[in-house]
Design an enzyme around this catalytic site. Structure first.
Site, PDB file in Angstrom:
ATOM      1  N   HIS A 105     -55.023  -8.900 -94.229  1.00  0.00           N
ATOM      2  CA  HIS A 105     -55.352  -9.392 -95.498  1.00  0.00           C
ATOM      3  C   HIS A 105     -54.575  -9.370 -96.483  1.00  0.00           C
ATOM      4  CE1 HIS A 105     -59.644 -10.230 -94.648  1.00  0.00           C
ATOM      5  NE2 HIS A 105     -59.438  -9.285 -93.724  1.00  0.00           N
ATOM      6  N   ASP A 123     -60.888 -19.703 -98.898  1.00  0.00           N
ATOM      7  CA  ASP A 123     -59.454 -20.466 -98.742  1.00  0.00           C
ATOM      8  C   ASP A 123     -60.127 -21.925 -99.279  1.00  0.00           C
ATOM      9  OD1 ASP A 123     -61.479 -21.029 -96.834  1.00  0.00           O
ATOM     10  OD2 ASP A 123     -60.200 -21.392 -95.356  1.00  0.00           O
TER      11      ASP A 123
END
Length: 874
Positions: A501, A531
């Site tokens: 991440h 996203d």
């Protein structure tokens, strides 16, 4: 003529003479034995009048008795008249050790009372015991067999005033040594003398004890009178001292004279050639208003509080008397003078007394007296005396300080007024600074509320406000037009799963910068979360402007990224919606249209853009119809529930079941559990769907137990919306408490991503749910949102891997990452479950990675085949 004696007459006479000779020999032997017995008995009688202790008497009786009868094995038992306990004051035995050695685990008195000795003590009659008599007593239960077996055992009770007080015992292990009436008589005679000696010695002992006690009482009475006289003299002297201290506190003497007279008063009670008084001022400084010492004439200066001996007394608030050894030990242990060794002047001190001075309930100083030699030894009574006097000294010092303070307060009043005025001005300045700081904080909070914390871009809230303003401007100025671009990044989940991440965050930051470089300054770029990005293209001339921007963005995002020192190609799917002239358009509907166009772009193969048109509008209509049908099916209980089995890999046993919902739609066919959850979230019916599944479990719990057994666990994945609102959480608690489900077998799973987005509400909700004995788990684990520290303090029972993890076991790094998840769960004592195991290869991979539990189609198929009975070969 002499008479001739025939042989017939001679032999009878010889025989007669021989009998007489034998008889005379027996009489001589009997006489000799009688003489020995007489001498022995006289000796025992003399012993009885000479001995001063029973131990000496027992030893000498044994020696004389051995001259009379076989008495090598001889002992005396004595019974205490008060306690009733039996002891062995004398014991001699050639074959056995002392009973305490033979029977170390038994109490001697109970041991003796259970044998022949106890039998004689109880009956009070002599006992001559052979094998027959011994076996008879054993059989009747009167005695127990103790020690080695003897040929004969003779015991005679010792009586004092017709009360049995002991037993005299001899025993023979040799058949050649036998006892009879003579030995019984001798033993009785000896017992008579033992009784007399015991009575005489006891009387003598009582007389001596009475003399000792009387002497002790007279001595104590004398000491008490002497002590009372001493205490009275001390009390008068102490009373005089207290009066002098009281008079001194009321006098108007100067401060130095005040302390000198205090020292003189103390010296009347106890030698105080070395004495000083220390006080703590408001600045926590230690001053010495009085100091006298034989070591130095130099007066100590004030100093900050450190770790000296005086500070030790002030800190512990207790009077103490220390010797030179005590002080040395404290120094070596670092309790005093560790930080300030230059203050240590105790090397010549012999004794040291320190007493805290308490003023108004607080330690305000200390009185200290010490000696340099042993000319006078201070004792605890001196410490107690000074402690008592110190209370009156503290009162006197308090009065003196109060008078001095009152005198100084008038002089300082004007200075305080000036200082207060200055303080108020400074306070006003500080308030103004605080107001300015708060305004900055409010501006920052407003900025944080409208911007994304990772990329710094505007967030959804800011975008919706900006979009609403654009619609209002459009309605006022009809010629203007704007476009909304909904961007979803491709392969973002692969980045998180492959590179972690941290690299995923770097990817999002760089992506936001690339997108921003493709638009104008007056356009708005916002991050919706995850996203997803949205662009508001303000004041465009034609649709070609939006198309041009889309192409620029797709080209920019298709360029390689450098992630973890590796190149990575991403891309995006873009949905475009235009403002149009429809007055019914809202900011929500416009965003929804752009979102629908984006999903169509993803369906077209990603890496492209789609403009929302009538066809997509028709599709939106279908989605709207599906929403209505979904709500109707939910209300009419038209959904089906089936159970996914959770299996133990080692035993093949079903350890839990997880209910999953599906919908048999007339047009779209079967809609599986995952899509049902997405539809419920889209239609804001997640809570309703969770309630539907929980109600089904509650209704069919008995049949579930009949089918799977009572030890089966129930896994239920529910939405975190249940714990984001206190009213919804209260409803969940009431639903759980009112159910028929065995709550100890119920594990409620919450999504990891939702947990990290709202940790505080989850912590509070988990605590309340745990109080209902319901266990808590985290599903969707492995998406990387939660930290180990977060999991360690939550009341979590189990973790379930994210459903997509099973599909990405493609390389060593991914396998190591999944193994790390298992090691994390094992370290934190969590149960770890693998999910969506659809192939046999995945089964083998998870087993190799250490996973012991899991669920999926491949597991169900594998273990069902194992449970099928084998066909017979006959």
């Amino acid at each position: 003529m002499d008479t001739i004696i025939s042989h017939s007459e001679t032999f009878p006479r010889i025989e007669h003479l021989q009998k007489r000779v034998a008889r005379l020999k027996r009489l001589a032997k009997k006489y000799k034995r009688s003489e020995i017995i007489q001498n022995a008995l006289l000796g025992i009688s003399n012993i009885a009048t000479q001995v001063t202790s029973l131990d000496d008497f027992y030893q000498r009786v044994h020696l004389h008795l051995q001259q009379l009868i076989p008495a090598e094995n001889f002992f005396i038992a004595s019974q205490d008249a008060k306690t009733g306990l039996t002891s062995l004051p004398f014991f001699a035995d050639q074959q056995d050790s002392h009973p305490t050695e033979l029977y170390p685990d038994q109490e001697i008195s109970a041991l003796l009372n259970s044998g022949l000795t106890g039998y004689v003590l109880r009956n009070g009659e002599p006992l001559l015991c052979d094998d027959n008599k011994f076996n008879e007593l054993i059989a009747s239960g009167d005695i127990k067999s103790l020690g080695s077996p003897s040929h004969q055992w003779l015991g005679v009770p010792i009586k004092t005033k017709d009360v049995v007080s002991g037993v005299l015992v001899v025993q023979s292990y040799n058949e050649a040594n036998t006892y009879g009436e003579l030995e019984l008589e001798l033993m009785g005679f000896i017992c008579h003398h033992i009784s007399g000696v015991m009575e005489r010695l006891e009387h003598h002992q009582q007389l001596e004890q009475a003399i000792v006690e009387r002497t002790k009482e007279l001595s104590q009475a004398y000491e008490k009178v002497k002590q009372e006289v001493t205490e009275r003299v001390k009390a008068e002297k102490l009373q005089k001292t207290l009066f002098e201290i009281a008079d001194l506190s009321a006098s108007n003497v100067l401060q130095q004279d005040f302390y000198l007279r205090l020292h003189a008063i103390i010296s009347q009670l106890i030698p105080a050639n070395n004495c000083f008084i220390s006080l703590i001022d408001k600045n926590n400084m230690l001053s010495f208003p009085f100091y006298v010492s034989q070591m130095t004439a130099e007066y100590p200066a004030s100093r900050p509080m450190q770790d000296g001996l005086t500070e030790y007394i002030l800190q512990h608030k207790l009077p103490r008397l220390f010797s030179a050894k005590d002080i040395s030990t404290m120094v070596s242990l670092g309790e005093i003078y560790a930080k300030s060794p230059e203050l240590n002047k105790t090397d010549r001190m012999h004794q040291w007394i320190g007493i805290p001075l308490i003023i108004n309930g607080e330690v305000a100083g200390a009185l200290t007296i010490y000696s340099l030699d042993d000319a006078h030894i201070y004792q605890l009574k001196d410490l107690e005396l000074l402690t008592f006097v110190s209370q009156h000294m503290a009162n006197a010092i308090e009065r003196k300080l109060a008078a001095e303070s009152l005198k100084n307060s008038h002089e300082l009043l004007e200075d305080k007024v000036v200082q207060r005025t200055m303080a108020l001005a400074e306070l006003n300045n500080n308030l103004q600074k605080e107001i300015n700081q708060r305004r900055k904080m409010e501006d920052q909070l407003l900025y944080d509320a409208q911007h994304d914390g990772l990329t710094g871009l505007p967030n959804r809230s800011y975008l919706m406000e900006r979009l609403s303003q654009a619609l209002k401007h459009l309605r006022r100025h009809g010629l203007d037009q704007f476009a909304l671009l909904f961007i979803d990044l491709d392969r973002f989940k692969v980045i998180n799963d492959s590179f972690g991440h941290l690299e995923g965050d770097r990817f999002l930051i760089e992506t936001s910068q690339r997108i921003k470089s493709c638009i104008r300054d007056n356009d708005t770029l916002a991050r919706m979360g995850g996203d997803e990005f949205v662009i508001l293209l303000d004041s465009i001339n034609a649709t070609e402007d939006a198309v041009e921007v889309c192409e620029r963005i797709l080209q920019t995002l298709s360029m390689p990224y450098q992630l973890a020192k590796q190149e990575f190609i991403s891309g995006a799917s873009i949905g475009v919606a235009f403002s149009g002239r429809n007055k019914l358009v809202t900011s929500e509907s416009l965003l929804r249209d752009a979102d629908a166009a984006m999903y169509q772009a993803k369906a077209n193969g990603k890496g492209c853009f789609v403009i929302f048109d009538n066809k997509l509008s028709a599709k939106s209509k279908l989605q709207h119809d599906l929403e209505i049908e979904f709500k109707q099916a939910l209300e009419q209980q038209g959904f089906k529930i089936h159970y996914i089995e959770v299996v133990d890999f080692n035993t093949g046993e079903i350890i839990a079941i997880e209910p999953q919902v599906e919908w048999h739609h007339l047009k779209q066919g079967i809609i599986d559990h995952s899509k049902m959850k997405r539809l419920a979230a889209q239609y804001q019916l997640t809570l309703n769907l969770d309630a539907y599944m929980f109600a089904h479990l509650n209704e069919h719990f008995q049949s579930i137990k009949q089918r799977y057994g009572t030890n089966i666990d129930l896994h239920l994945s529910i939405s975190s919306q249940h714990i984001k609102n206190k009213f919804v959480l209260r409803n969940l608690k009431n639903t759980i408490k009112g159910s028929n489900i065995d709550l100890l077998k119920l594990i409620l799973f919450f999504n990891e991503q939702a947990l990290m987005q709202d940790t505080e509400n989850h912590i509070n909700g988990f605590e309340l749910i745990s109080q209902l004995d319901v266990q808590i788990g985290i599903d969707g684990y492995g998406t990387g949102y939660s930290s180990l520290s977060c999991l360690s303090f939550l009341p979590i029972k189990a973790l379930k891997l994210d459903e997509d993890i099973s599909k990405h076991l493609l390389n060593d790094k991914q396998l190591q990452l999944v193994k790390a998840y298992q090691l994390t769960a094992q370290t934190l004592n969590f149960d770890m479950y693998a999910t969506t195991i659809d192939t046999q290869q995945q089964v083998r991979q998870f087993l190799e990675l250490g996973y012991m539990r899991g669920q999926g189609r491949a597991i169900s198929k594998l273990f069902n085949e194992k449970k099928k009975p084998h066909k017979s070969c006959a």
